[in-house]
Design a protein around this motif. Structure first.
Motif, PDB file in Angstrom:
ATOM      1  N   VAL A 112       2.003   1.661   5.227  1.00 10.17           N
ATOM      2  CA  VAL A 112       2.093   1.966   4.190  1.00 10.17           C
ATOM      3  C   VAL A 112       3.466   2.636   3.732  1.00 10.17           C
ATOM      4  N   THR A 163       0.972  -1.002   0.038  1.00  8.41           N
ATOM      5  CA  THR A 163      -0.082  -0.159  -0.021  1.00  8.41           C
ATOM      6  C   THR A 163       0.899   1.306  -0.028  1.00  8.41           C
ATOM      7  N   TYR A 164       0.520   2.071  -0.934  1.00  9.83           N
ATOM      8  CA  TYR A 164       1.520   3.401  -1.196  1.00  9.83           C
ATOM      9  C   TYR A 164       0.602   4.589  -0.516  1.00  9.83           C
ATOM     10  N   PHE A 187      -3.600   4.576   8.804  1.00 14.76           N
ATOM     11  CA  PHE A 187      -2.612   4.165   7.653  1.00 14.76           C
ATOM     12  C   PHE A 187      -1.150   4.049   8.095  1.00 14.76           C
TER      13      PHE A 187
END
Length: 95
Positions: free
Chosen positions: A24, A3-4, A21
């Motif tokens: 990431v 996940t970017y 998040f």
């Protein structure tokens, strides 16, 4: 699967961490050719790059918020983003 979170703004990165998040890969500039099946890209990419993410088998999640005119063009803090209703919404983009 990666996940970017694509942003060059410290406030956005802080907001993302506050939203959970934490696992990431934060990148300031993004090359969609690195995306493979199952990858997730979060950010505000130009439409042609978002389409390439989707074409490569990834998911594109757009960082959405309603920024008032007097706040545009300046760095936003994580608190600003919360007050402007920042959220992440998945889009499927095709050329």
């Amino acid at each position: 699967m990666t996940t970017y979170f694509v942003s060059r703004h410290a406030g956005a990165v802080e907001w993302a961490q506050q939203q959970g998040f934490n696992s990431v890969e934060v990148v300031a500039h993004f090359d969609p050719s690195v995306v493979s099946d199952g990858d997730v890209v979060i950010g505000t990419l130009p439409v042609h790059l978002a389409a390439e993410v989707c074409a490569n088998g990834g998911e594109y999640h757009h960082l959405v918020m309603n920024i008032p005119a007097d706040a545009r063009g300046r760095e936003l803090s994580a608190e600003d983003m919360v007050s402007f209703g920042a959220t992440v919404q998945r889009y499927t983009v095709t050329a």
